[in-house]
Motif scaffolding. Structure first.
Motif, PDB file in Angstrom:
ATOM      1  N   ILE A 181       0.837  -1.204   0.000  1.00  0.00           N
ATOM      2  CA  ILE A 181       0.000   0.000   0.000  1.00  0.00           C
ATOM      3  C   ILE A 181       0.870   1.251   0.000  1.00  0.00           C
ATOM      4  O   ILE A 181       0.638   2.185  -0.756  1.00  0.00           O
ATOM      5  N   ASP A 182       1.876   1.266   0.846  1.00  0.00           N
ATOM      6  CA  ASP A 182       2.743   2.437   0.963  1.00  0.00           C
ATOM      7  C   ASP A 182       4.200   1.982   0.982  1.00  0.00           C
ATOM      8  O   ASP A 182       4.651   1.360   1.944  1.00  0.00           O
ATOM      9  N   ARG A 183       4.906   2.283  -0.089  1.00  0.00           N
ATOM     10  CA  ARG A 183       6.319   1.888  -0.202  1.00  0.00           C
ATOM     11  C   ARG A 183       7.189   2.566   0.855  1.00  0.00           C
ATOM     12  O   ARG A 183       8.191   2.005   1.304  1.00  0.00           O
ATOM     13  N   SER A 184       6.800   3.759   1.295  1.00  0.00           N
ATOM     14  CA  SER A 184       7.618   4.509   2.248  1.00  0.00           C
ATOM     15  C   SER A 184       7.628   3.878   3.633  1.00  0.00           C
ATOM     16  O   SER A 184       8.472   4.232   4.463  1.00  0.00           O
ATOM     17  N   ASN A 185       6.710   2.952   3.912  1.00  0.00           N
ATOM     18  CA  ASN A 185       6.650   2.308   5.228  1.00  0.00           C
ATOM     19  C   ASN A 185       7.458   1.024   5.302  1.00  0.00           C
ATOM     20  O   ASN A 185       7.341   0.275   6.279  1.00  0.00           O
ATOM     21  N   PHE A 186       8.272   0.748   4.290  1.00  0.00           N
ATOM     22  CA  PHE A 186       9.065  -0.478   4.288  1.00  0.00           C
ATOM     23  C   PHE A 186      10.091  -0.465   5.425  1.00  0.00           C
ATOM     24  O   PHE A 186      10.655   0.580   5.762  1.00  0.00           O
ATOM     25  N   THR A 187      10.319  -1.652   5.976  1.00  0.00           N
ATOM     26  CA  THR A 187      11.367  -1.804   6.986  1.00  0.00           C
ATOM     27  C   THR A 187      12.727  -1.916   6.308  1.00  0.00           C
ATOM     28  O   THR A 187      12.814  -2.030   5.084  1.00  0.00           O
ATOM     29  N   LEU A 188      13.782  -1.890   7.103  1.00  0.00           N
ATOM     30  CA  LEU A 188      15.127  -2.014   6.560  1.00  0.00           C
ATOM     31  C   LEU A 188      15.307  -3.347   5.851  1.00  0.00           C
ATOM     32  O   LEU A 188      15.944  -3.422   4.798  1.00  0.00           O
ATOM     33  N   GLN A 189      14.710  -4.410   6.423  1.00  0.00           N
ATOM     34  CA  GLN A 189      14.834  -5.735   5.809  1.00  0.00           C
ATOM     35  C   GLN A 189      14.093  -5.794   4.470  1.00  0.00           C
ATOM     36  O   GLN A 189      14.593  -6.380   3.500  1.00  0.00           O
ATOM     37  N   GLN A 190      12.920  -5.178   4.409  1.00  0.00           N
ATOM     38  CA  GLN A 190      12.170  -5.155   3.148  1.00  0.00           C
ATOM     39  C   GLN A 190      12.923  -4.387   2.067  1.00  0.00           C
ATOM     40  O   GLN A 190      12.964  -4.803   0.904  1.00  0.00           O
ATOM     41  N   ASP A 191      13.502  -3.259   2.441  1.00  0.00           N
ATOM     42  CA  ASP A 191      14.296  -2.480   1.491  1.00  0.00           C
ATOM     43  C   ASP A 191      15.497  -3.272   0.998  1.00  0.00           C
ATOM     44  O   ASP A 191      15.832  -3.251  -0.192  1.00  0.00           O
ATOM     45  N   SER A 192      16.146  -3.969   1.922  1.00  0.00           N
ATOM     46  CA  SER A 192      17.349  -4.732   1.573  1.00  0.00           C
ATOM     47  C   SER A 192      17.022  -5.869   0.606  1.00  0.00           C
ATOM     48  O   SER A 192      17.723  -6.079  -0.391  1.00  0.00           O
ATOM     49  N   ILE A 193      15.939  -6.591   0.881  1.00  0.00           N
ATOM     50  CA  ILE A 193      15.553  -7.714   0.023  1.00  0.00           C
ATOM     51  C   ILE A 193      15.125  -7.207  -1.350  1.00  0.00           C
ATOM     52  O   ILE A 193      15.513  -7.769  -2.387  1.00  0.00           O
ATOM     53  N   LEU A 194      14.339  -6.134  -1.367  1.00  0.00           N
ATOM     54  CA  LEU A 194      13.886  -5.582  -2.647  1.00  0.00           C
ATOM     55  C   LEU A 194      15.076  -5.064  -3.458  1.00  0.00           C
ATOM     56  O   LEU A 194      15.109  -5.201  -4.687  1.00  0.00           O
ATOM     57  N   GLY A 195      16.065  -4.470  -2.770  1.00  0.00           N
ATOM     58  CA  GLY A 195      17.271  -4.029  -3.457  1.00  0.00           C
ATOM     59  C   GLY A 195      18.050  -5.187  -4.041  1.00  0.00           C
ATOM     60  O   GLY A 195      18.620  -5.087  -5.139  1.00  0.00           O
ATOM     61  N   SER A 196      18.082  -6.311  -3.313  1.00  0.00           N
ATOM     62  CA  SER A 196      18.765  -7.506  -3.826  1.00  0.00           C
ATOM     63  C   SER A 196      18.068  -8.059  -5.063  1.00  0.00           C
ATOM     64  O   SER A 196      18.724  -8.465  -6.037  1.00  0.00           O
ATOM     65  N   ILE A 197      16.736  -8.064  -5.049  1.00  0.00           N
ATOM     66  CA  ILE A 197      15.973  -8.521  -6.221  1.00  0.00           C
ATOM     67  C   ILE A 197      16.219  -7.581  -7.398  1.00  0.00           C
ATOM     68  O   ILE A 197      16.381  -8.020  -8.545  1.00  0.00           O
ATOM     69  N   TYR A 198      16.242  -6.277  -7.111  1.00  0.00           N
ATOM     70  CA  TYR A 198      16.504  -5.280  -8.161  1.00  0.00           C
ATOM     71  C   TYR A 198      17.852  -5.536  -8.832  1.00  0.00           C
ATOM     72  O   TYR A 198      17.960  -5.526 -10.066  1.00  0.00           O
ATOM     73  N   ASN A 199      18.893  -5.779  -8.031  1.00  0.00           N
ATOM     74  CA  ASN A 199      20.221  -6.049  -8.595  1.00  0.00           C
ATOM     75  C   ASN A 199      20.227  -7.322  -9.433  1.00  0.00           C
ATOM     76  O   ASN A 199      20.978  -7.429 -10.410  1.00  0.00           O
ATOM     77  N   SER A 200      19.383  -8.269  -9.072  1.00  0.00           N
ATOM     78  CA  SER A 200      19.332  -9.530  -9.821  1.00  0.00           C
ATOM     79  C   SER A 200      18.666  -9.350 -11.182  1.00  0.00           C
ATOM     80  O   SER A 200      19.125  -9.918 -12.180  1.00  0.00           O
ATOM     81  N   VAL A 201      17.595  -8.549 -11.232  1.00  0.00           N
ATOM     82  CA  VAL A 201      16.826  -8.455 -12.478  1.00  0.00           C
ATOM     83  C   VAL A 201      17.422  -7.459 -13.472  1.00  0.00           C
ATOM     84  O   VAL A 201      17.077  -7.510 -14.665  1.00  0.00           O
ATOM     85  N   ILE A 202      18.284  -6.534 -13.017  1.00  0.00           N
ATOM     86  CA  ILE A 202      18.890  -5.599 -13.978  1.00  0.00           C
ATOM     87  C   ILE A 202      20.255  -6.089 -14.435  1.00  0.00           C
ATOM     88  O   ILE A 202      20.944  -5.387 -15.186  1.00  0.00           O
TER      89      ILE A 202
END
Length: 366
Positions: free
Chosen positions: A165-186
């Protein structure tokens, strides 16, 4: 003196001939040496070929999703006479570059597609897999069985990306995992964006993945997200102008309706008025002035609003989809025959190098 020079030249020629003969002789000796070890080289080639076939069998195929689209911007179709000059020069084989450029030049759009903001929007976009609503990020996690590795980390047990619902409310762990997925797909082995021709803005998106559905969905949603961002940014000022004018038109229209109702009310109040009492009719006349003024203002605003809408349509770029990925996707898999040949050649080559360096090492020790 001339005789001495001839003798020196003759001596250098003899040395060159001796060196060439030595080189040819050494090559023949090494060839003879390798021929004597042909069984070892062939055995190494067979082992390399077998290993190549095993790798080809166990290697999972990659599916390639390809989407091609063109971007046309009417506003950039001509800047004075520069567009015509560039077209004329191109017809004679002279490349003067592009007259457009800016933030949405083709090269910039390629980098924009790889930006973390847009890629994360694509990953968090809601999709439907087998009747269940999820996101591409969650789909990626399940495909790669990442939760099996998270079981040892309690902080990651409740993390999911089913409905963001709100990306700005992500925890540090959520940001870290999403960043790892981002690095994988690009990664360049996964995502490749190219421009077919420098003179036309036709872009091709290629996505490779072991799951063909993920490759297709990620490719299509990336193109859609970039198109929406591109159009919204290009027409932002024109859209804002249309919205402001629309509010002004609505406001003046309400005032005009109120003034018309006021005229009717004042007319009713002085119905069958004695002509000798003109002062009582002044209110009605004032309301009529308001009606005339608001009518003139509304007419002008409506004209401006329609012109603003035309400008908005002209500035809205056209995103034309040319090709899109269709299941089943093209399969990119290492063939068994190719693996056999390549593995055999590599095995034989490495064994020959090993024998040569081993022989050189023995000669150095002796």
């Amino acid at each position: 003196m001339a005789l001495e020079n001839n003798q020196i030249g003759s001596s250098n020629l003899d040395n060159d001939e001796i060196s060439l003969k030595d080189l040819v002789l050494k090559i023949k000796n090494w060839i003879a040496f390798l021929n004597s070890k042909w069984k070892i080289i062939i055995l190494a080639g067979l082992i390399g070929g077998i290993l190549g076939v095993i790798i080809a069998i166990n290697n999972k195929p990659n599916y390639k999703a390809v989407l091609t689209f063109a971007m046309e911007d009417d506003k950039g179709s001509g800047v004075g006479g520069l567009s015509g000059a560039i077209g004329l020069a191109s017809s004679f084989g002279i490349d003067l570059g592009s007259q457009g450029g800016g933030a949405f030049a083709a090269t910039n759009i390629i980098e924009l597609m790889k930006s973390r903001t847009l890629v994360e929007k694509v990953l968090l976009k809601q999709i439907n897999i087998k009747g269940k609503n999820t996101s591409l990020a969650e789909f990626f996690i399940n495909l790669n069985r990442l939760r099996d590795d998270w079981k040892k980390i309690p902080a990651l047990n409740n993390i999911n990306y089913f409905q963001v619902i709100d990306r700005s409310n992500f925890t540090l762990q959520q940001d870290s995992i999403l960043g790892s997925i981002y690095n994988s797909v690009i990664n360049k082995d996964v995502l490749n964006i190219s421009q077919k021709d420098k003179k036309v803005t036709i872009l091709t998106i290629e996505v490779r993945n072991e799951n063909e559905l993920f490759a297709k969905l990620f490719c299509e949603n990336l193109a859609q997200e970039v198109s929406e961002f591109y159009i919204a940014t290009k027409v932002k000022k024109a859209t804002l102008n249309v919205n402001i004018l629309q509010k002004q038109v609505d406001s003046v229209k309400n005032e005009l309706n109120a003034a018309i109702n006021g005229v009717a009310t004042e007319t009713d109040n002085v119905y069958n008025l004695n002509p000798a009492f003109n002062i009582k009719a002044s209110s009605s006349k004032k309301k009529q002035v308001d009606v005339q003024a608001n009518t003139a203002i509304l007419t002008n605003l409506v004209v401006q609003l329609e012109l603003a809408k035309i400008t908005l349509r002209k500035e809205t770029p056209l995103i034309q989809l040319i090709d899109k990925p269709i299941l089943p996707l093209e399969k990119d898999k290492l063939g068994k025959l190719k693996s056999l040949v390549f593995g055999g050649l590599l095995g034989g080559f490495l064994s020959a190098l090993y024998l040569i360096f081993g022989q050189l090492y023995k000669r150095m020790l002796s």
